[in-house]
Each structure stands twice: as C-alpha cells, then as structure tokens.
Design a protein around this motif. Structure first.
Motif, PDB file in Angstrom:
ATOM      1  N   THR A  18       0.700  -1.425  -0.016  1.00  0.00           N
ATOM      2  CA  THR A  18      -0.160   0.002  -0.004  1.00  0.00           C
ATOM      3  C   THR A  18       0.777   1.172  -0.144  1.00  0.00           C
ATOM      4  O   THR A  18       0.543   2.254  -0.587  1.00  0.00           O
ATOM      5  N   ALA A  19       1.909   1.286   0.692  1.00  0.00           N
ATOM      6  CA  ALA A  19       2.964   2.436   0.926  1.00  0.00           C
ATOM      7  C   ALA A  19       3.396   3.021  -0.574  1.00  0.00           C
ATOM      8  O   ALA A  19       3.359   4.147  -0.926  1.00  0.00           O
ATOM      9  N   VAL A  20       3.841   1.598  -1.356  1.00  0.00           N
ATOM     10  CA  VAL A  20       4.213   2.237  -2.604  1.00  0.00           C
ATOM     11  C   VAL A  20       3.317   2.554  -3.691  1.00  0.00           C
ATOM     12  O   VAL A  20       3.352   3.366  -4.491  1.00  0.00           O
ATOM     13  N   ALA A  21       1.875   1.896  -3.281  1.00  0.00           N
ATOM     14  CA  ALA A  21       0.871   2.213  -4.377  1.00  0.00           C
ATOM     15  C   ALA A  21       0.570   3.954  -4.107  1.00  0.00           C
ATOM     16  O   ALA A  21       0.297   4.542  -5.155  1.00  0.00           O
ATOM     17  N   TYR A  22       0.722   4.018  -2.717  1.00  0.00           N
ATOM     18  CA  TYR A  22       0.020   5.697  -2.603  1.00  0.00           C
ATOM     19  C   TYR A  22       1.562   6.623  -2.919  1.00  0.00           C
ATOM     20  O   TYR A  22       1.050   7.770  -3.155  1.00  0.00           O
ATOM     21  N   ALA A  23       2.627   6.249  -2.901  1.00  0.00           N
ATOM     22  CA  ALA A  23       3.799   7.005  -3.164  1.00  0.00           C
ATOM     23  C   ALA A  23       3.650   7.131  -4.702  1.00  0.00           C
ATOM     24  O   ALA A  23       3.663   8.530  -5.214  1.00  0.00           O
ATOM     25  N   ALA A  24       3.213   6.288  -5.446  1.00  0.00           N
ATOM     26  CA  ALA A  24       3.083   6.459  -7.062  1.00  0.00           C
ATOM     27  C   ALA A  24       1.897   7.239  -7.202  1.00  0.00           C
ATOM     28  O   ALA A  24       2.050   8.146  -8.078  1.00  0.00           O
ATOM     29  N   LEU A  60       2.105   5.303 -16.221  1.00  0.00           N
ATOM     30  CA  LEU A  60       2.959   4.187 -15.651  1.00  0.00           C
ATOM     31  C   LEU A  60       2.649   4.116 -14.037  1.00  0.00           C
ATOM     32  O   LEU A  60       2.052   3.200 -13.387  1.00  0.00           O
ATOM     33  N   LEU A  61       2.656   5.239 -13.366  1.00  0.00           N
ATOM     34  CA  LEU A  61       2.690   5.469 -12.075  1.00  0.00           C
ATOM     35  C   LEU A  61       1.207   5.067 -11.467  1.00  0.00           C
ATOM     36  O   LEU A  61       0.901   4.575 -10.439  1.00  0.00           O
ATOM     37  N   LEU A  62       0.153   5.782 -12.399  1.00  0.00           N
ATOM     38  CA  LEU A  62      -1.070   5.648 -11.872  1.00  0.00           C
ATOM     39  C   LEU A  62      -1.818   4.321 -12.198  1.00  0.00           C
ATOM     40  O   LEU A  62      -2.087   3.565 -11.365  1.00  0.00           O
ATOM     41  N   PHE A  66       0.428   2.159  -9.250  1.00  0.00           N
ATOM     42  CA  PHE A  66      -0.759   2.449  -8.026  1.00  0.00           C
ATOM     43  C   PHE A  66      -1.539   1.322  -7.948  1.00  0.00           C
ATOM     44  O   PHE A  66      -1.789   0.571  -6.993  1.00  0.00           O
ATOM     45  N   THR A  67      -2.093   0.819  -9.098  1.00  0.00           N
ATOM     46  CA  THR A  67      -3.230  -0.225  -9.116  1.00  0.00           C
ATOM     47  C   THR A  67      -2.397  -1.697  -8.653  1.00  0.00           C
ATOM     48  O   THR A  67      -2.944  -2.285  -7.896  1.00  0.00           O
ATOM     49  N   THR A  68      -1.370  -2.111  -9.508  1.00  0.00           N
ATOM     50  CA  THR A  68      -0.896  -3.214  -8.948  1.00  0.00           C
ATOM     51  C   THR A  68      -0.439  -3.385  -7.529  1.00  0.00           C
ATOM     52  O   THR A  68      -0.658  -4.509  -6.917  1.00  0.00           O
ATOM     53  N   PHE A  69       0.160  -2.488  -6.936  1.00  0.00           N
ATOM     54  CA  PHE A  69       0.634  -2.778  -5.754  1.00  0.00           C
ATOM     55  C   PHE A  69      -0.512  -2.723  -4.548  1.00  0.00           C
ATOM     56  O   PHE A  69      -0.433  -3.276  -3.744  1.00  0.00           O
ATOM     57  N   PHE A  70      -1.520  -1.620  -4.878  1.00  0.00           N
ATOM     58  CA  PHE A  70      -2.873  -1.731  -4.165  1.00  0.00           C
ATOM     59  C   PHE A  70      -3.369  -3.064  -4.349  1.00  0.00           C
ATOM     60  O   PHE A  70      -3.999  -3.927  -3.354  1.00  0.00           O
ATOM     61  N   ILE A  71      -3.649  -3.760  -5.428  1.00  0.00           N
ATOM     62  CA  ILE A  71      -4.192  -5.015  -5.751  1.00  0.00           C
ATOM     63  C   ILE A  71      -3.594  -6.065  -4.958  1.00  0.00           C
ATOM     64  O   ILE A  71      -4.172  -6.872  -4.128  1.00  0.00           O
ATOM     65  N   VAL A 481      -4.565   9.219   4.315  1.00  0.00           N
ATOM     66  CA  VAL A 481      -3.781   7.903   4.145  1.00  0.00           C
ATOM     67  C   VAL A 481      -2.886   8.084   5.447  1.00  0.00           C
ATOM     68  O   VAL A 481      -2.428   7.291   6.327  1.00  0.00           O
ATOM     69  N   ILE A 482      -2.271   9.270   5.325  1.00  0.00           N
ATOM     70  CA  ILE A 482      -1.042   9.444   6.479  1.00  0.00           C
ATOM     71  C   ILE A 482      -1.592   9.428   7.724  1.00  0.00           C
ATOM     72  O   ILE A 482      -1.309   8.937   8.890  1.00  0.00           O
TER      73      ILE A 482
END
Ligand code: HAS
Length: 552
Positions: A18-24, A60-62, A66-71, A481-482
């Motif tokens: 989730t952290a990577v997802a929201y950074a992206a 790419l980032l969104l 974002f999608t893949t890491f959140f999924i 989120v934070i």
C-alpha cells in the motif's frame, strides 16, 4: 479460520504494497495536473522536463504502479483472512516478489525521470527507450508473478486440507484474477524479452512493429480487467457486508470471473482496429469476442442491483425506488464505492462504443479514449480503491477511522467525482470534435476546428479545472492515508476495523466452476483461434524491421 491478522508479517506485507501504491499515486497525480495545464497552453515546462516524459510517468505510476501494488495488498490481506494465516514460505515468496516488483518499478522510474524512456505506458515501437527500461518492465512482471504464485500456493494448500469443498469466494476470485494476469502477461513478456530488449541493446537491427503492438494489446486489454476484477471483488464481497446483506448469488459471481478468464484475452485487436496489417476478418472476430466480455459486467450490474434492492426492501424500503433511500449513504466506505459503480455505467457504455468496429474510426486516438479510461480505471477502479483504503489501512495499522477523517473522506470522494465529471466530460466532447490524444498542446488544426474547442464543456480549460480539483482531492486522500497510518488514535476492541466479507451461499454452486484446468484449457483454445493465424501472417509478411526513433 483466522478472523484477525495476528502475525505482523501478514500485516506488513500489504502495508508495504500500500505504501508504494500511494507514493506512486501522489507523484502520478501531480504529473496529471501538469499535463492538463500544458495541453491548455497555460504552462511551459523547463528545458529538462518534457510533456511526454510526464505523460509516461503519469500513465505508468497511476495505471500500472498504483493499481498493481494496491491490488496485491488487497489480495494478501484478503486471502490471509479468508484462508487462514500465511505460512513462512508464502510470506517469504511474497516478500521476494514484492522486492522484485519494486526493483522493476524503480528501474522504470529512473529511466523515465532521466529522460531516457518517454515512450508512454504503451511503449509503442519504433519509439525506443533505454534497454534498462524494458528490463525494469520484465522485473516488474516477474515480481507480480512471484507474489501471485505465492498466493496460489497458499490456496492450493487450503484446497488440499479441505478436499471436495469450494474455496471461499474471496480466494476464488483472487486466484481467477491471478490466472488472468499470468496468461495476459505472456504477450508482454514475449515482446519485451524477444523483441524490445535485443533491439534496445543493439543485438538486433530492427523491430517488427506490428507484432510488438499486437503482443502488447494481447496483454493490454486483459490488463484493464486485472484492474477491474479486484474492484469487482469489493463490489461482490465487501459492499454487501457493509450494507448488512449477502452475496446475491455465489455461482453467478464465480461464473462472471470465469467468463473474464475466457473472454478478456482474445480481444486485443479492438485497440488496433485502425491499423493496417491485420485482416478485417480477425478484427471482426475479436470485436465479436469483445462483446462477449461485456456479459460478465452486465451480470455483475444485475447482481449488484439485486443485492441493493433485496437489502433495501429488508430494511423497509417501499415502492419502485424506496429501497434506495434505505441504503447506508452516511457510511463513506459504502458511498464511495457506490459512486464508483455509477461512474462505470457511462464508462462501460463508452467501452461498447469503442468496441463497435465503425464507431471506433471516429473516436480512436482522440481525447474521447482518454475520457473513457478516466471513467473506468480512473474512477470506478480508483475510487473503489479509495473506499477500501478508508477501512483497509485502519484494519492493518490498528488505528481508528475517526469521525473527522470520515467527514474529510466524504469531501475527498465528492471532489474526486466533481473533478472527474468535469474533466472526463470535456475529454469525451473534445474527442468527438477531433481533439487528438497522446499529444501536447496543438494549435495546428484549422481555425474553424479550433473554434469547436471553445464550448463550455468542450474546452481544454474545463478539462484543466477538473484536473486541478482532482489534484486537490488526491492531496486530501494522501492526508487521510497519512493520518490513518500514523496519527489517528489507536483502536480499542470496540472500534477495531474488520475486513468486511459478506456471506456467500455455496450450496447451489457447481464444483465445475472451480475446475481451473477446464477454464484455462478453453481460454487457450480461444486465444489460439483468435491469434494463431493473424500473428503468423504478421511474422511471415513482415517488412524489414524498423530502426530506433527517439523523438524527445
Ligand atoms: Fe476500455 C480503450 C473497450 C472496459 C480501460 N480502455 C481503453 C483504454 C483504457 C481502457 C486504459 O473496444 C485506453 C488504452 C490506450 O491507452 O490506448 N473497454 C472497452 C469495453 C469495455 C471496456 C468493451 N476499459 C474498460 C475498463 C477499463 C478500461 C473496465 C479499466 C478498468 N476500451 C475499449 C476499446 C478501447 C478501449 C475498444 C480502444 C479504443 C481505441 O480506439 O483506442 C467493457 O468491459 C465495458 C463493460 C461495462 C459495462 C458496465 C457495467 C456497469 C456496472 C455498474 C453497475 C452500477 C450499479 C450502481 C450496480 C457494460 C457493473 C447501482 C446504483 C444504485 C443507486 C443502486
């Protein structure tokens, strides 16, 4: 069965994803903001940064990171809840997969930021990025496969221990989505490994452009269902629980996921309807199959309406529409996802227009398509993920989703909806009037045509206003989120968040639905029918390979 996640690793894994997802998400939305201003000719970038670089990063980032890491975060937390805690091997492999995916992501980002990969997320040849960009893509896919297979390993263990039983719906849907993802990635892996990497490192002189695009779209269309199906999992399983209802029909839900495995892949040519080099017959066949992949979405819509109406009537809703008022509108976890669903009604209808062979001529490569994907992946999927985030992070961190944060969450989803409504409507209308996509500001059209872009809605300014509201909404989400991560008060037993999973009655569900060999077999037969002949023609009648182009 495990109802709470005691093992810290079961929590840390989805949290890391989730952290990577929201950074992206944060960087990706900032790129989106810059884009709408550049297209509007209201912003000139400094010399070291260009529009296509930002457009590549945004996509790419969104759409991918974002999608893949959140999924994966959602899959990991959900399967460990549905099937029981992960064993040490499953955890280890999930971590290995996570780090490989992250390494791939960083490599891609470094290449894009250093200006060596402004090739957009579709990386169409003959545009050529630095070879390491393609290595990054390969690592990204391998990482997701490792995470995916680790989850499948956990599922297989459960099935062995529970012979003859159907798996819980969440696990079934996770496995179906991973199967779809792995089969879909075969196309992109083939083109990246055998075409792009040798070409970019100079080991081959040219590239077969049509083949690379066809292999990309073999992957590119099911990619959109890789985004959509986790959202559908939330719609089928999480939302009914939030409203106090049940899954309307377990077999219908499973069948719809099986149909996605069958029909989402042999349809990639509907992204290439205007391209030469593919005979009309194959385009037509894949267009027909595209209409088949609409069916599971219509089944989903039916099932959701039935769930809502049944529950609304149980709560005393009367008349044709009285049940709607009985739904828990004050619960932002529900309302966010409901709005996401509403956006998918025009989003899906737009997809049907795109897929209609002749109408595609009108909309292809125009801003219409950009409008389409903002009201498919950009809202139905993304806002479902926001709606999940509101309880998912507290579930993982053990903090409270306080009343104040809930109010902010309402503001966030409303601003996102308004921003998206403005921006995507403008994009659809501008597209119909001929405004191109994938380009920076263009003043080259005839002045009569430029005048068409000066309507109230058909206007780049409207698009920019929408885009700015969206960016503010994104910042608000990051703030929430934070807070949920570090600052909200820690929950006590009473207000602890649980993972909402609705009951699903499997008594009438045929066991055949969970016979993966049958479905994977049929999927490959359909893929072979739709692709063998056109791909061999593209290979046999290939012109000399194209050299490299770097237009930035
Ligand atoms: Fe698409 C282009 C066709 C769905 C994403 N699509 C794109 C691109 C993206 C994308 C990113 O045929 C651009 C790619 C690029 O960069 O070039 N799309 C379709 C079709 C569908 C479809 C037929 N697309 C999606 C989804 C996406 C997505 C989902 C992301 C998640 N798309 C196309 C075509 C193109 C295309 C062409 C190429 C265009 C071109 O020329 O370049 C279908 O799957 C849509 C079926 C959906 C429905 C809607 C069902 C509605 C539901 C909501 C129910 C609401 C409820 C609310 C229950 C039939 C399930 C109840 C409310 C109460 C108050 C009670």
């Amino acid at each position: 069965m495990n109802q709470s996640m005691n093992l810290p690793n079961d929590r840390r894994l989805p949290l890391a994803n989730t952290a990577v997802a929201y950074a992206a998400f944060l960087i990706g939305t900032l790129c989106g903001l810059l884009q709408v201003f550049i297209r509007n000719d209201a912003l000139t970038l400094p010399g070291w940064l260009d529009y296509y670089q930002i457009l590549t990063a945004h996509g790419l980032l969104l759409a991918i990171v974002f999608t893949t890491f959140f999924i994966f975060a959602f899959f990991q937390a959900g399967t460990s809840k549905a099937l029981g805690q992960f064993g040490p091997r499953v955890i280890l492999w999930n971590w290995i997969g996570f780090w490989i995916t992250l390494l791939g992501t960083l490599l891609i980002v470094v290449m894009v930021v250093s200006g060596q990969a402004s090739v957009l997320y579709t990386f169409y040849a003959p545009l050529q990025a630095h070879g390491l960009f393609y290595v990054g893509l390969a690592l990204f896919v391998i990482g997701t496969w490792v995470q995916g297979f680790a989850l499948i390993g956990h599922y297989v263990k459960w099935r062995r221990a529970n012979k003859g039983q159907l798996s819980p719906l969440f696990a079934f849907m996770t496995v179906a989505t991973i199967i779809l993802w792995v089969i879909a990635c075969l196309g992109v892996v083939a083109t990246v490994l055998f075409q792009f990497i040798p070409w970019a490192f100079g080991w081959t002189d040219g590239i077969n452009v049509e083949l690379s695009r066809s292999l990309f779209w073999y992957f590119g269309h099911p990619l959109v269902y890789f985004w959509l199906l986790p959202a559908y999992m939330a719609w089928y399983i999480v939302v009914p629980k939030l409203i106090g209802g049940k899954v309307f029909s377990d077999s219908l839900a499973r069948l719809s996921f099986v149909l996605f495995i069958l029909f989402s892949i042999p349809v990639g040519f509907h992204h290439q309807l205007t391209e030469p080099g593919i005979a009309s017959f194959w385009k037509f066949l894949q267009t027909v199959l595209t209409f088949m992949v609409i069916i599971p979405s219509l089944m989903t819509a039916f099932s959701l309406f039935a769930t809502f109406e049944t529950r609304g009537r149980q709560l005393g809703g009367k008349g044709l529409f009285g049940w709607i008022t009985k739904l828990p509108w004050k619960d932002v976890r529900f309302t966010s996802i409901l709005i996401a669903m509403l956006f998918f009604i025009p989003g899906g209808a737009g997809g049907i227009i795109n897929a209609s062979f002749q109408m595609n001529e009108l909309v292809h490569n125009t801003l219409w398509v950009v409008g389409h994907f903002h009201i498919t992946v950009g809202t139905p999927v993304a806002m479902t993920f926001f709606g999940l985030t509101f309880w998912f992070i507290p579930y993982l961190t053990g903090r409270q989703f306080t009343k104040n944060l809930q109010r902010l969450a309402f503001l966030q989803i409303f601003t996102w909806s308004i921003g998206m409504l403005l921006m995507s409507t403008a994009q659809h209308m501008l597209g119909l009037l001929g405004a191109p996509r994938r380009t920076a500001y263009t003043g080259y059209a005839h002045e009569d045509a430029l005048a068409w872009f000066e309507g109230v809605l058909s206007n780049h300014v409207t698009m920019a206003v929408g885009g700015s509201i969206l960016f503010l909404s994104a910042l608000l989400l990051i703030y929430i989120v934070i807070q949920l991560w570090w600052f909200a008060p820690v929950s006590d037993q009473e207000n602890k968040m649980t993972f909402p999973m609705a009951e699903s009655d499997v008594s009438g569900t045929p066991a055949l639905l969970e016979n993966w060999k049958v479905w994977i077999g049929i999927a490959f037969v359909l893929i072979a029918l739709a692709y063998t002949i056109p791909l061999s023609e593209i290979i046999q009648h290939a012109p000399p390979g194209s050299g490299r182009f770097q237009t930035w």
